[in-house]
Design a protein around this motif. Structure first.
Motif, PDB file in Angstrom:
ATOM      1  N   GLU A  71       0.823  -1.207   0.000  1.00  0.00           N
ATOM      2  CA  GLU A  71       0.000   0.000   0.000  1.00  0.00           C
ATOM      3  C   GLU A  71       0.859   1.261   0.000  1.00  0.00           C
ATOM      4  OE1 GLU A  71      -3.305   0.357  -0.395  1.00  0.00           O
ATOM      5  OE2 GLU A  71      -3.153  -1.788  -0.857  1.00  0.00           O
ATOM      6  N   ASN A  72       1.952   1.255   0.765  1.00  0.00           N
ATOM      7  CA  ASN A  72       2.829   2.419   0.800  1.00  0.00           C
ATOM      8  C   ASN A  72       3.554   2.616  -0.524  1.00  0.00           C
ATOM      9  OD1 ASN A  72       2.211   3.208   3.427  1.00  0.00           O
ATOM     10  ND2 ASN A  72       3.747   1.848   4.314  1.00  0.00           N
ATOM     11  N   GLU A  73       3.839   1.529  -1.222  1.00  0.00           N
ATOM     12  CA  GLU A  73       4.421   1.670  -2.559  1.00  0.00           C
ATOM     13  C   GLU A  73       3.426   2.328  -3.505  1.00  0.00           C
ATOM     14  OE1 GLU A  73       6.176  -1.841  -4.218  1.00  0.00           O
ATOM     15  OE2 GLU A  73       8.069  -1.395  -3.189  1.00  0.00           O
ATOM     16  N   LYS A  74       2.148   1.975  -3.380  1.00  0.00           N
ATOM     17  CA  LYS A  74       1.127   2.609  -4.218  1.00  0.00           C
ATOM     18  C   LYS A  74       1.045   4.111  -3.955  1.00  0.00           C
ATOM     19  CE  LYS A  74      -1.896  -1.456  -4.508  1.00  0.00           C
ATOM     20  NZ  LYS A  74      -3.219  -2.015  -4.108  1.00  0.00           N
ATOM     21  N   ARG A  75       1.299   4.512  -2.708  1.00  0.00           N
ATOM     22  CA  ARG A  75       1.262   5.932  -2.344  1.00  0.00           C
ATOM     23  C   ARG A  75       2.554   6.656  -2.708  1.00  0.00           C
ATOM     24  NH1 ARG A  75      -0.612   3.475   2.653  1.00  0.00           N
ATOM     25  NH2 ARG A  75      -2.890   3.558   2.768  1.00  0.00           N
ATOM     26  N   ARG A  76       3.529   5.917  -3.225  1.00  0.00           N
ATOM     27  CA  ARG A  76       4.830   6.466  -3.628  1.00  0.00           C
ATOM     28  C   ARG A  76       5.633   7.001  -2.441  1.00  0.00           C
ATOM     29  NH1 ARG A  76       2.980   4.041  -7.361  1.00  0.00           N
ATOM     30  NH2 ARG A  76       2.868   4.701  -9.541  1.00  0.00           N
ATOM     31  N   THR A  77       5.344   6.479  -1.232  1.00  0.00           N
ATOM     32  CA  THR A  77       6.107   6.910  -0.054  1.00  0.00           C
ATOM     33  C   THR A  77       7.168   5.893   0.338  1.00  0.00           C
ATOM     34  OG1 THR A  77       4.474   5.915   1.445  1.00  0.00           O
ATOM     35  CG2 THR A  77       4.171   8.245   0.856  1.00  0.00           C
ATOM     36  N   GLU A  78       7.145   4.714  -0.261  1.00  0.00           N
ATOM     37  CA  GLU A  78       8.139   3.685   0.024  1.00  0.00           C
ATOM     38  C   GLU A  78       8.440   2.895  -1.247  1.00  0.00           C
ATOM     39  OE1 GLU A  78       6.968   1.111   3.215  1.00  0.00           O
ATOM     40  OE2 GLU A  78       6.682   2.752   4.645  1.00  0.00           O
ATOM     41  N   VAL A  79       9.628   2.301  -1.286  1.00  0.00           N
ATOM     42  CA  VAL A  79      10.003   1.365  -2.352  1.00  0.00           C
ATOM     43  C   VAL A  79      10.706   0.189  -1.700  1.00  0.00           C
ATOM     44  CG1 VAL A  79      11.377   0.974  -4.418  1.00  0.00           C
ATOM     45  CG2 VAL A  79      10.270   3.184  -4.086  1.00  0.00           C
ATOM     46  N   HIS A  80      10.298  -1.030  -2.051  1.00  0.00           N
ATOM     47  CA  HIS A  80      10.868  -2.234  -1.452  1.00  0.00           C
ATOM     48  C   HIS A  80      11.380  -3.164  -2.551  1.00  0.00           C
ATOM     49  CE1 HIS A  80       9.126  -1.448   2.583  1.00  0.00           C
ATOM     50  NE2 HIS A  80       8.211  -0.809   1.866  1.00  0.00           N
TER      51      HIS A  80
END
Length: 209
Positions: A71-80
């Motif tokens: 979900e945070n990747e979708k928000r562009r606030t994290e990349v894993h």
């Protein structure tokens, strides 16, 4: 064109997606079928010793963490990314950027080499360098920061080798082994880093005659 046979199709399906690779490691997107692997790493106290307070965690908790990361990747606030040994494509750890601010062009870095046999052999350093390359060359960030514990000497050496430098300390703010230790803060700037891989990829097309 001759199509793939069933064994080739199975091999292609099992081969992980790779986004960035260098001499020893490759980075690809995290996958739901890797949650059992993340679950095992999250219960290895040798790993947790350098991350946070060692404690057991359930499979459900790790699945929830995975879903939160997505979900945070979708928000562009994290990349894993999952870290693989390049030669075998065995998953050996994870690396991430968190608290990404595209306005301020900064992020926080984290890494976990979950497989014990791959620690202390340069895999973490190379994965860190690739992640800095992605942050600066791929995302256009300018400052990537991290913190670690004073007693985590191997991590500090790897971070410095990859391009980080120490910028400050919070004194005696971590308790370990009956002693208080400093929290060590480090960062790297885009102007201090030379891209090892993506500078050859993230280039404009040349004009054709």
């Amino acid at each position: 064109m001759k199509g793939m046979d069933s064994s080739q199709e199975q091999q292609a399906a099992e081969r992980p997606i790779i986004n960035i690779e260098s001499e020893k490691v490759a980075l690809g997107p995290i996958r739901r079928d890797q949650v059992p692997l993340f679950y095992r790493w999250a219960n290895d106290f040798n790993v947790l010793r350098t991350l946070h307070i060692p404690r057991p965690s359930t499979f459900e908790e790790n699945l929830a963490f995975f879903e939160g990361d997505v979900e945070n990747e979708k928000r562009r606030t994290e990349v894993h990314f999952t870290v693989y040994e390049r030669a075998t494509l065995i998953p050996i750890g994870r690396v991430d950027l968190a608290e990404i601010s595209h306005r301020d062009r900064r992020a926080e870095f984290g890494i976990e080499i979950g497989e014990a046999n791959y620690r202390g052999r340069g895999f973490g350093t190379e994965a860190t360098r690739l992640m800095l390359d992605y942050a600066f060359t791929g995302l256009g960030l300018h400052n990537v920061g991290l913190y670690t514990w004073e007693y985590n000497l191997a991590a500090q050496a790897a971070y410095k080798k990859a391009g980080f430098r120490e910028v400050g300390r919070r004194r005696q703010a971590k308790f370990m082994g009956g002693k208080f230790w400093d929290i060590v803060y480090m960062d790297c700037l885009s102007t201090e880093f030379v891209s090892p891989v993506l500078s050859k990829v993230m280039v404009p097309d040349e004009m054709r005659s």
